[in-house]
Scaffold this motif. Structure first.
Motif, PDB file in Angstrom:
ATOM      1  N   LYS A  80      21.200  30.267  28.314  1.00 46.78           N
ATOM      2  CA  LYS A  80      21.567  30.342  29.736  1.00 46.78           C
ATOM      3  C   LYS A  80      21.348  31.766  30.266  1.00 46.78           C
ATOM      4  CE  LYS A  80      25.948  30.515  31.263  1.00 46.78           C
ATOM      5  NZ  LYS A  80      27.348  30.035  31.244  1.00 46.78           N
ATOM      6  N   ILE A  81      21.793  32.762  29.484  1.00 51.35           N
ATOM      7  CA  ILE A  81      21.649  34.162  29.904  1.00 51.35           C
ATOM      8  C   ILE A  81      20.167  34.558  29.957  1.00 51.35           C
ATOM      9  CG2 ILE A  81      22.182  36.582  29.271  1.00 51.35           C
ATOM     10  CD1 ILE A  81      24.622  34.982  30.291  1.00 51.35           C
ATOM     11  N   LEU A  82      19.405  34.187  28.933  1.00 54.69           N
ATOM     12  CA  LEU A  82      17.970  34.540  28.909  1.00 54.69           C
ATOM     13  C   LEU A  82      17.249  33.940  30.111  1.00 54.69           C
ATOM     14  CD1 LEU A  82      17.309  34.115  25.086  1.00 54.69           C
ATOM     15  CD2 LEU A  82      17.099  36.260  26.359  1.00 54.69           C
ATOM     16  N   LYS A  83      17.651  32.729  30.507  1.00 53.68           N
ATOM     17  CA  LYS A  83      17.019  32.088  31.674  1.00 53.68           C
ATOM     18  C   LYS A  83      17.481  32.746  32.973  1.00 53.68           C
ATOM     19  CE  LYS A  83      15.642  27.694  29.706  1.00 53.68           C
ATOM     20  NZ  LYS A  83      15.802  26.238  29.652  1.00 53.68           N
ATOM     21  N   LEU A  84      18.750  33.142  33.019  1.00 54.41           N
ATOM     22  CA  LEU A  84      19.247  33.865  34.204  1.00 54.41           C
ATOM     23  C   LEU A  84      18.453  35.152  34.430  1.00 54.41           C
ATOM     24  CD1 LEU A  84      23.164  33.734  34.067  1.00 54.41           C
ATOM     25  CD2 LEU A  84      21.710  33.198  36.022  1.00 54.41           C
ATOM     26  N   TYR A  85      18.031  35.787  33.315  1.00 57.78           N
ATOM     27  CA  TYR A  85      17.284  37.041  33.389  1.00 57.78           C
ATOM     28  C   TYR A  85      15.772  36.817  33.463  1.00 57.78           C
ATOM     29  CZ  TYR A  85      21.290  40.128  32.829  1.00 57.78           C
ATOM     30  OH  TYR A  85      22.463  40.830  33.028  1.00 57.78           O
ATOM     31  N   GLY A  86      15.347  35.580  33.636  1.00 59.48           N
ATOM     32  CA  GLY A  86      13.931  35.365  33.946  1.00 59.48           C
ATOM     33  C   GLY A  86      13.121  34.547  32.977  1.00 59.48           C
ATOM     34  N   ALA A  87      13.649  34.265  31.758  1.00 64.49           N
ATOM     35  CA  ALA A  87      12.855  33.456  30.826  1.00 64.49           C
ATOM     36  C   ALA A  87      12.678  32.053  31.405  1.00 64.49           C
ATOM     37  CB  ALA A  87      13.539  33.378  29.468  1.00 64.49           C
ATOM     38  N   GLN A  88      11.505  31.492  31.187  1.00 62.83           N
ATOM     39  CA  GLN A  88      11.256  30.158  31.731  1.00 62.83           C
ATOM     40  C   GLN A  88      11.697  29.078  30.735  1.00 62.83           C
ATOM     41  OE1 GLN A  88       8.027  27.974  31.279  1.00 62.83           O
ATOM     42  NE2 GLN A  88       9.076  26.542  32.623  1.00 62.83           N
ATOM     43  N   GLU A 101      15.338  42.534  20.524  1.00 63.81           N
ATOM     44  CA  GLU A 101      16.790  42.335  20.645  1.00 63.81           C
ATOM     45  C   GLU A 101      17.128  42.369  22.127  1.00 63.81           C
ATOM     46  OE1 GLU A 101      18.863  45.001  17.975  1.00 63.81           O
ATOM     47  OE2 GLU A 101      17.897  44.056  16.237  1.00 63.81           O
ATOM     48  N   LEU A 102      17.135  41.217  22.756  1.00 63.64           N
ATOM     49  CA  LEU A 102      17.303  41.154  24.210  1.00 63.64           C
ATOM     50  C   LEU A 102      18.712  40.779  24.633  1.00 63.64           C
ATOM     51  CD1 LEU A 102      14.029  39.290  25.289  1.00 63.64           C
ATOM     52  CD2 LEU A 102      14.466  41.742  25.229  1.00 63.64           C
ATOM     53  N   LEU A 103      19.579  40.477  23.647  1.00 62.91           N
ATOM     54  CA  LEU A 103      20.936  40.047  23.994  1.00 62.91           C
ATOM     55  C   LEU A 103      21.975  40.971  23.366  1.00 62.91           C
ATOM     56  CD1 LEU A 103      20.440  36.225  23.341  1.00 62.91           C
ATOM     57  CD2 LEU A 103      20.879  37.250  25.591  1.00 62.91           C
ATOM     58  N   ASN A 104      23.089  41.142  24.074  1.00 68.38           N
ATOM     59  CA  ASN A 104      24.256  41.859  23.549  1.00 68.38           C
ATOM     60  C   ASN A 104      25.440  40.914  23.559  1.00 68.38           C
ATOM     61  OD1 ASN A 104      23.140  44.480  23.341  1.00 68.38           O
ATOM     62  ND2 ASN A 104      23.258  44.630  25.582  1.00 68.38           N
ATOM     63  N   LYS A 105      26.338  41.113  22.589  1.00 71.92           N
ATOM     64  CA  LYS A 105      27.602  40.374  22.645  1.00 71.92           C
ATOM     65  C   LYS A 105      28.686  41.375  23.027  1.00 71.92           C
ATOM     66  CE  LYS A 105      30.314  36.977  20.136  1.00 71.92           C
ATOM     67  NZ  LYS A 105      30.599  36.365  18.840  1.00 71.92           N
ATOM     68  N   ASP A 155      25.290  39.226  27.231  1.00 70.43           N
ATOM     69  CA  ASP A 155      24.553  39.811  28.342  1.00 70.43           C
ATOM     70  C   ASP A 155      23.136  40.129  27.851  1.00 70.43           C
ATOM     71  OD1 ASP A 155      24.068  40.721  30.850  1.00 70.43           O
ATOM     72  OD2 ASP A 155      25.090  42.646  30.590  1.00 70.43           O
ATOM     73  N   ALA A 156      22.199  40.242  28.787  1.00 70.44           N
ATOM     74  CA  ALA A 156      20.809  40.523  28.377  1.00 70.44           C
ATOM     75  C   ALA A 156      20.436  41.959  28.717  1.00 70.44           C
ATOM     76  CB  ALA A 156      19.856  39.557  29.068  1.00 70.44           C
ATOM     77  N   THR A 157      19.511  42.516  27.945  1.00 73.82           N
ATOM     78  CA  THR A 157      18.996  43.858  28.212  1.00 73.82           C
ATOM     79  C   THR A 157      17.700  43.706  29.019  1.00 73.82           C
ATOM     80  OG1 THR A 157      17.686  43.806  26.206  1.00 73.82           O
ATOM     81  CG2 THR A 157      19.895  44.725  26.016  1.00 73.82           C
ATOM     82  N   ASP A 158      17.089  44.831  29.379  1.00 78.34           N
ATOM     83  CA  ASP A 158      15.780  44.780  30.045  1.00 78.34           C
ATOM     84  C   ASP A 158      14.766  44.193  29.064  1.00 78.34           C
ATOM     85  OD1 ASP A 158      16.813  45.924  32.252  1.00 78.34           O
ATOM     86  OD2 ASP A 158      16.191  47.969  31.724  1.00 78.34           O
ATOM     87  N   GLY A 159      13.756  43.601  29.589  1.00 78.76           N
ATOM     88  CA  GLY A 159      12.653  43.185  28.716  1.00 78.76           C
ATOM     89  C   GLY A 159      12.548  41.694  28.517  1.00 78.76           C
ATOM     90  N   VAL A 160      13.446  40.904  29.156  1.00 73.90           N
ATOM     91  CA  VAL A 160      13.300  39.437  29.056  1.00 73.90           C
ATOM     92  C   VAL A 160      11.979  39.071  29.746  1.00 73.90           C
ATOM     93  CG1 VAL A 160      14.278  37.199  29.691  1.00 73.90           C
ATOM     94  CG2 VAL A 160      15.814  39.093  29.079  1.00 73.90           C
TER      95      VAL A 160
END
Ligand code: ZN
Ligand code: ZN
Length: 236
Positions: free
Chosen positions: A211-219, A154-158, A182-187
């Motif tokens: 968009k958020i997951l990519k902002l936090y580092g997902a490729q 669970e890497l995202l929060n609403k 918003d994303a949590t740690d662990g992406v």
């Protein structure tokens, strides 16, 4: 062993298994009844990787999004629509079973070459979760994670409660979800994420989450949903 099977049969009489789509009692071991089976609108390849529809039904004009690709096993019509309704609004988490199996099949077919680091559900706001008691996307994502043997995360929060997307016209949907996740740690840094939701219509929610997951580092962020709504030309 004999005693156990008698007990099982007795329990099946008290609590008969039910069709995922219509809720009618059903023969043990089946997921859907004979009446619902022909009403499941299966999406068959070749599919459009932008909107998840069969290419002959695609109306999306291949608009580039933050999601690398989107896929789904069923159209949001007929028996699949009834099962989504039971899963989302009737508290029947067991209706997810038919979708998990079908989504696993779709992921294996459409994303065969991708090595996913984790499976992530689209989150609900705290208020919505309190009302519904479970997040239907999380139920789907957990089932899928088990079937595909990929870690669930669970890497995202609403952050805010929004007007349900289905109540808004298409042109207002991307604005409705802008900045609410918003994303949590662990992406996974540089990794590939499989993003899961119950249904996709305009793709705005999946797009904002990707968009958020990519902002936090997902490729890369690939989406899979249980159903997809066919867009009419008017709703684009
Ligand atoms: Zn049925
Ligand atoms: Zn398309």
């Amino acid at each position: 062993m004999v005693k156990r099977s008698i007990l099982k049969r007795f329990l099946a009489l008290l609590y008969p298994e039910r069709c995922c789509c219509c809720g009618r009692p059903i023969i043990c071991g089946k997921l859907i009844c004979e009446a619902c089976r022909p009403k499941l609108k299966l999406i068959k390849p070749p599919v459009c990787s932008f909107c998840a529809c069969m290419v002959q039904h695609c109306r999306c004009n291949k608009r580039q999004r933050h999601t690398n690709s989107c896929a789904a096993p069923f159209y949001f019509e007929g028996a699949a629509q009834s099962a989504i309704y039971r899963l989302k609004f009737k508290g029947k988490a067991c209706a997810a079973e038919i979708f998990c199996l079908a989504m696993a099949h779709t992921v294996r077919r459409e994303y065969a070459d991708i090595d996913f680091d984790c499976i992530v559900p689209v989150p609900l706001s705290r208020d919505a979760l309190r009302k519904r008691r479970y997040n239907q996307s999380a139920v789907l994502a957990k089932g899928l994670a088990d079937l595909l043997d990929i870690p669930y995360a669970e890497l995202l929060n609403k952050q805010q409660t929004t007007i349900p997307q289905r109540e808004l016209p298409a042109y207002r949907r991307s604005g409705n979800v802008l900045g609410v996740f918003d994303a949590t740690d662990g992406v996974p840094e540089g990794g590939s994420v499989l993003l899961v939701d119950d249904t996709v219509t305009t793709g705005s929610t999946l797009d904002e989450c990707a968009k958020i997951l990519k902002l936090y580092g997902a490729q890369a962020v690939y989406a899979v949903t249980a159903t997809v709504s066919r867009l009419s030309n008017q709703s684009l």
